[in-house]
Design a protein around this motif. Sequence first.
Motif, PDB file in Angstrom:
ATOM      1  N   ARG A   1      90.068  16.723-118.636  1.00 26.78           N
ATOM      2  CA  ARG A   1      89.421  17.891-119.227  1.00 26.78           C
ATOM      3  C   ARG A   1      89.909  19.164-118.519  1.00 26.78           C
TER       4      ARG A   1
ATOM      5  N   PRO B   1      86.601  23.427-123.549  1.00 26.70           N
ATOM      6  CA  PRO B   1      86.171  22.609-122.407  1.00 26.70           C
ATOM      7  C   PRO B   1      85.712  21.208-122.794  1.00 26.70           C
ATOM      8  N   HIS B   2      85.265  21.033-124.049  1.00 26.32           N
ATOM      9  CA  HIS B   2      84.740  19.726-124.464  1.00 26.32           C
ATOM     10  C   HIS B   2      85.837  18.798-124.965  1.00 26.32           C
ATOM     11  N   LEU B   3      87.070  19.307-125.077  1.00 29.17           N
ATOM     12  CA  LEU B   3      88.179  18.482-125.545  1.00 29.17           C
ATOM     13  C   LEU B   3      89.076  18.078-124.379  1.00 29.17           C
ATOM     14  N   SER B   4      89.728  16.947-124.531  1.00 34.69           N
ATOM     15  CA  SER B   4      90.704  16.524-123.525  1.00 34.69           C
ATOM     16  C   SER B   4      91.917  17.452-123.571  1.00 34.69           C
TER      17      SER B   4
END
Length: 392
Positions: A134, A94-97
């Motif tokens: 995201r 979830p924290h990565l594009s």
Amino acid sequence: MATDPPAGDLHLANVTKRFGPFLAVDELSLTVPQGAFFALLGASGCGKTTTLRMVAGLEQPTSGQVRLGDRDITRLRPYRRPVNTVFQSYALFPHLSIAENVAFGLRRRGIRDVKAQVEQMLELVQLGGFGPRRPQQLSGGQQQRVALARALINHPQVLLLDEPLGALDLKLRRQMQTELKRIQTEVGITFVHVTHDQEEAMTMADTVAVMHAGRIEQLGPPAQMYEFPATAFVANFLGQSNLIAGEVTGRSGDDVTVSAYGSRFTVPAARSRSVDGPVHLGVRPEKLALARDADSVPSGAQSVAGIVTDLAYLGVSTQYQVRTGWGTELSVFSPNIGSGPGGGSGGADGQLLPVGADVVAYWQPAHAFLLAREPGAGDQTTPLLDEAVPAS
């Protein structure tokens, strides 16, 4: 799309998997041709996911061998196999594009210049321009496409799909079925798809293997398996079937003659899995039609009289339950095509046949099939509107 040299066919040879006393996969042997879209279809607990995990290296077989071409990969660690898996849970970071999620496998291998490959993969799954977003900004279907792109960017020789569409709603699931087939055709690598959904398997796969109790019940092209199932289990798992218990009484030219409940029927020998002893005479619900009386049954058709006990109007068809004189209920799917012989909705005038109506269900002998029957086994029919496929 650049790929490694072809790995060859995927072979499973006498693969068995036990979890303590439980036998999950039982002496399973099959070959998945290179570049095929292959589906393992079965109910929960039949061994299909365990089989997939053994191909991926996430489970070790108790015995047997897994090979890619001439290469034995049975004991290779997962990361050393030219295999990737897409799960039902997308498992996106979830924290990565989106772009970085897709690039994850390349980054782990120390590849720095990933932009062109990532863009190519996103275009392939029709998510061009979505790279900066995201995961939480995407729909379920879009997230599944990202998971697919993340697996494909590693150029696997075999892509394993474990119930990948199970978390999607019906409309999205059908859209993704088309997309997966398009992508598989475009990239040309071997897809092995595990599902409990018969429509999913038949829509996408070149070859379907129906699993039951750790074994393959039948394997082949979807249309062939549907039209001529090998066992009663396959007949009622891959679609729905009316199976009438009978006994073979002999031959008449190219036909096998069957006695059932005091009536005589014939089935072409070419459509008979068994030609003696106890049998099930099978007819798919959509192959049956309804007439008001015996005089309206077309010449050459075979028929059973009964009473309508239930119906459901589904727009494209009306599904009837007809109770026969011996108590078995037959399912009849009547297409809603307007008035005419047989009636688009069941009656000769094109009107719905009411519950309680006396009817004659009929079919052409060439549309029936014969299966071996265990002595003592009775009729097998599927309830009205039953999917015939258990939920996972």
